[in-house]
Write a protein that holds these residues in place. Structure first.
Motif, PDB file in Angstrom:
ATOM      1  N   ASP A 254       0.840  -1.180   0.063  1.00 21.01           N
ATOM      2  CA  ASP A 254      -0.105   0.209  -0.151  1.00 21.01           C
ATOM      3  C   ASP A 254       1.123   1.353  -0.073  1.00 21.01           C
ATOM      4  OD1 ASP A 254      -2.292  -1.616  -0.163  1.00 21.01           O
ATOM      5  OD2 ASP A 254      -2.844  -1.099   2.292  1.00 21.01           O
TER       6      ASP A 254
ATOM      7  N   PHE B 238       0.409   3.829  -2.856  1.00 23.78           N
ATOM      8  CA  PHE B 238      -0.361   4.864  -2.460  1.00 23.78           C
ATOM      9  C   PHE B 238       0.264   5.929  -1.718  1.00 23.78           C
ATOM     10  CE2 PHE B 238      -3.701   1.658  -2.641  1.00 23.78           C
ATOM     11  CZ  PHE B 238      -4.451   1.962  -3.796  1.00 23.78           C
TER      12      PHE B 238
ATOM     13  N   LEU C  34      -6.393  10.679  -0.068  1.00 21.76           N
ATOM     14  CA  LEU C  34      -7.064   9.178  -0.087  1.00 21.76           C
ATOM     15  C   LEU C  34      -8.526   9.433   0.420  1.00 21.76           C
ATOM     16  CD1 LEU C  34      -4.325   6.843   1.183  1.00 21.76           C
ATOM     17  CD2 LEU C  34      -5.158   7.016  -1.222  1.00 21.76           C
TER      18      LEU C  34
END
Length: 192
Positions: free
Chosen positions: A134, A138, A146
């Motif tokens: 992740d 991200f 997000l």
């Protein structure tokens, strides 16, 4: 490469060819993202010895268990599938030792599911690995970005659901759950 826009498109509702091109590109990118996520899910599921849809069910049960055991129908609604799909796969997950299934005390027709200790441990291992991935995927987005992105995707999904239903009504079709198809009121099937 992004198209050269002669004028900024402030809303998707306008009729500019540039806006339509952007919408098509966004649609293709979202489809590509979905395929990547499905492929990634299959890899994770294979490591656990289960299928991708079964891992999705475990993830849904994990997310929904904050209030106790989860009904099959609740998971089906969240995943937008027929409850029979959840029933079949949850029985396989029970057999593999990942889920407990038990009838509701108040209504024996309702089946509740919960994770087993085995599932919790195996999913915790996956979560530890997932955290690193992740960060890789991200990491450049902050919590605020997000959150906004997730909220925008959720709003788009709701609008697409509404548009899909409107389009189905316009062509005289009604939706059936499960197989990703529209069933015409005349009985013929249409692919979605």
């Amino acid at each position: 490469m992004a198209p050269h826009l002669t004028k900024p498109a402030t809303q998707v509702g306008n009729d500019s060819a540039d806006t339509q091109l952007l919408v098509r590109r966004l649609t293709l990118e979202v489809r590509s993202l979905n395929i990547c996520l499905e492929d990634f899910l299959q890899v994770r599921a294979k490591a656990l010895g289960i299928t991708g849809p079964q891992l999705t069910i475990l993830m849904a049960v994990t997310d929904l268990t904050s209030e106790g055991d989860v009904a099959v129908s609740t998971v089906a609604k969240l995943l937008k599938v027929d409850p029979s799909f959840i029933t079949i796969n949850s029985k396989a997950l029970e057999k593999a030792g990942f889920l407990r299934r038990k009838p509701c005390i108040r209504d024996g027709r309702v089946v509740h599911m919960s994770l087993t200790d085995k599932a919790c441990k195996r999913l915790a291992n996956v979560a530890a690995q997932q955290k690193e991935l992740d960060q890789f995927v991200f990491g450049e987005l902050g919590v605020e970005e997000l959150t906004k992105l997730s909220s925008r995707f959720a709003a788009l999904r709701r609008r697409l659901d509404g548009a899909r239903l409107k389009a189905a009504m316009d062509i005289g079709a009604v939706t059936t759950r499960g197989r990703g198809r529209l069933q015409s009121t005349k009985g013929s099937s249409l692919d979605r």
